[in-house]
Scaffold this active site. Structure first.
Site, PDB file in Angstrom:
ATOM      1  CD  GLU A  31      30.120  14.729  16.211  1.00 49.42           C
ATOM      2  OE1 GLU A  31      30.846  14.258  15.603  1.00 49.42           O
ATOM      3  OE2 GLU A  31      29.510  15.895  15.934  1.00 49.42           O
TER       4      GLU A  31
ATOM      5  CG  HIS B 167      27.603  13.284  47.407  1.00 49.85           C
ATOM      6  ND1 HIS B 167      27.252  13.142  48.587  1.00 49.85           N
ATOM      7  CD2 HIS B 167      28.424  12.345  47.293  1.00 49.85           C
ATOM      8  CE1 HIS B 167      28.105  12.581  49.353  1.00 49.85           C
ATOM      9  NE2 HIS B 167      28.942  11.919  48.587  1.00 49.85           N
TER      10      HIS B 167
ATOM     11  CE  LYS C 214      30.057  21.169  11.420  1.00 48.27           C
ATOM     12  NZ  LYS C 214      31.129  20.340  10.534  1.00 48.27           N
TER      13      LYS C 214
END
Lengths: 427, 427
Positions: free
Chosen positions: B269, B290, B401
């Protein structure tokens, strides 16, 4: 399973792939499909993984684990592909009583062992070679914890291993329930075998339904326009070659958080070689809208976002409130809100011309997770063919394994070179 | 705190930064330092975050939460920067009784609420505006769950919010314990304020010691060769501009797994804007050896790996075994093995000429986590100055938003454009 590649087209996003380029790529997909089908027919190394929905016998697994199927908890001792498939399936089925020891962190191992009621716990210990350092070290610690708790570990342990090696010998000596790691299947492709299914079987889940989900995806036709797995693999490959070096896997369901981890291993170890391979990064919707979305939308144009969601999920109503600023939340549901966040994020990326792919499954259930895992495996195998790399090996991790073994054991060339580190320390 | 940039030098790795280039970059670091210091002196927006170790009053937090400090559990209701700092601190302190609701997944919220003994649970609800959709929806659900359980929610809730808005009004109306979100500090920089510290304070942890850890890192000198935070920020920036578009944050401690998530938000951000910014991806040692190491070592040369470890940790002995293939594990410790894996991975990357940075903290404890969080924040602010971007805003998340709000509420321009999605569906 639906895969929507509309937002990855060049008409919508940059980087993006044009319809014409997709048509040309589809000819390569057809040839890759032939190669894959031949590999499947001949049960070749790696390609054999795509036969698992047919070759895995759910009844054999269920019968083998029957001696421990009274367990309230299952502890999976494994690492990498020996753990991630089981963890992904457990989470998708909403079973929080299947736990994983996939790291050698002393604090964490102590905590897990102190929380588990060992007399009600079954252990699956998973290692093809039977010598994986982290897994065997953890197993030795777990075994001692059982003994200290007065529980006979030989009554609680299932081994999942190859034809030889320490774990196989242990199973033979103590007559433990033992399942075979499937032949010709690398760990990261083994979710739909005993490796991924045994813990769920112990807990009484319908592992046959998981395999049935895999079968739904296993009948691939030779075109990316007809096979969801190929659509995903081909478009991810095409976008990588056009600059999307990063693939952010972002499911909108907490129950698929481990799936994103599983995918990250699948994609990294299979495709990350010869200087090639997209970096898979894990995200979670809606949470990471408040963390990663800023960069996905406004950072460098090097990121494909893969959005995954179930079409159906149980909802939870948000109570009404008389506060004006919050009234819009009342009488909606948390699931409805989550779906709105999904649609908004997808549109937000499209509005900024950033590529995304949408993956929709019916539900996060047995069949849904089986289908999703298989689809991504087939996508990965296809992408490996398109890159022209050896999808099923992971040679770059061997050096470090030898070095670590040398550092705690007798020393070797690799561990000696660890000491040569160049330092420039700021403190 | 020690930061070792030796393995990021051009003499060792590609991409890498030469000593001469670092010397030149250090002149820019000195100027950036002046800018940062001026921002700190004037308590400018964002820069004020770097004063938190001094300006946060731990006693005020502890006294404010005293009415609920008998709680056995704390539930943090927040999202993004309103949750990640608290979660990171809780995990670092080994406190598994601080839980977070940072997603609106119905299944997950139901499960958390069914597991928690609500009469022994305190809730911190965190939103500067008091209107964050996910947080407020979850809070409405949580509040109703308390009522249904016969527990007076007004006795269990602490608000952490701004000077006005629904949460502030709620606190005033019901006389709830209320803490202020600090002025001029974006959420992702608020870990060392009431936002990150209140849950730990409720559970009786020494939050003064966390702030003291921050203070240890807060006295920055104007050179990357003298200040660990600047060494990290400057080298990460230099490597990004040389092709390391990805920064893999890989702590070797399960208790720092959330730290990697917190870092990913901070880095994304703050720096992911104007087409710039390194992609932070989260990994965990030794587990991801792994999973991710294959690609880090053999994939494209576009990845910096940041390895983090504590110099000290409690160990857990691995029992001896008489099996020849496993004898080397006997009489070692899990922590010793984990440290060997760390050294092996670092050397393995160096051997392949892949850049890494080592971060060492003394221990994962109160002071250690405070120092680590502050160091990464200062590193990020420095990097923002070097990129020349607005570090403290996150404009690219606003569109989504508004769209989400429109989709579940009254509709708006953004939500209407969601319907225009381009489709190319394969199923």
């Amino acid at each position: 399973m639906k895969i929507d590649i509309g937002n990855a087209l060049a008409s919508e996003a940059s980087p993006g792939v044009s319809r014409e380029a997709l048509d040309r790529l589809d000819e390569r997909v057809a040839r890759a499909h032939e190669r894959i089908e031949r590999g499947r027919r001949d049960d070749e190394f790696g390609y054999a993984a795509l036969n698992l929905p047919e070759t895995t016998d759910p009844d054999e697994i269920t019968e083998t684990v029957a001696p421990v199927n009274d367990a309230a908890y299952v502890l999976v001792v494994g690492i990498g592909g020996s753990a991630l498939g089981a963890a992904t399936i457990a989470e998708a089925l909403g079973d929080s009583r299947i736990l994983t020891l996939d790291n050698v962190d002393p604090d964490h191992v102590s905590e897990v062992l102190s929380l588990l009621p060992l007399s009600e716990t079954a252990v699956t210990v998973v290692s093809r070679s039977g010598t994986t350092a982290e897994t065997l070290a953890n197993f030795l610690v777990v075994r001692e914890a059982f003994t200290e708790a007065g529980v006979d570990w030989t009554e609680r342990v299932v081994t999942i291993t190859g034809d030889s090696g320490p774990l196989r010998e242990l199973a033979d000596r103590h007559d433990l329930p033992a399942l075979a790691v499937p032949e010709g299947v690398p760990g990261r492709f083994s979710a739909l075998s005993s490796v991924g299914l045994a813990p769920a079987a112990i807990r009484g889940h319908d592992i046959g339904a998981i395999l049935d989900g895999g079968k739904r995806a296993a009948d691939c036709s030779p075109s990316l326009f007809e096979t969801p797995a190929y659509a995903y693999g081909a478009v991810a490959y095409a976008l990588d070659t056009r600059g999307a070096a990063i693939n952010a896997m972002m499911p909108y369901a907490e129950s698929l958080e481990s799936f994103a981890e599983w995918f990250a291993q699948l994609w990294s170890e299979s495709l990350g070689k010869d200087g090639l391979g997209q970096l898979p990064t894990r995200a979670l919707g809606a949470t990471d809208q408040h963390s990663q979305l800023q960069r996905y939308r406004a950072g460098p144009r090097n990121t494909l976002v893969t959005l995954v969601r179930p079409r159906e999920r149980p909802d939870l109503r948000v109570p009404e409130t008389d506060h004006d600023d919050l009234a819009y939340l009342g009488d909606t549901g948390l699931g409805e809100l989550l779906d709105a966040e999904f649609a908004a994020t997808e549109a937000s990326l499209a509005e900024a011309g950033r590529p995304s792919i949408r993956i929709e499954l019916d539900r996060v259930d047995e069949a849904g997770i089986g289908e999703l895992l298989y689809t991504m495996e087939a996508a990965c195998v296809l992408a490996g063919e398109l890159y022209g790399i050896e999808t099923f090996t992971q040679p770059a991790v061997e050096w470090g394994k030898r070095a670590a073994r040398g550092l705690i054991g007798e020393g070797n060339d690799e561990s000696e070179s660890v000491a040569e580190k160049t330092r420039l320390v700021v403190d």
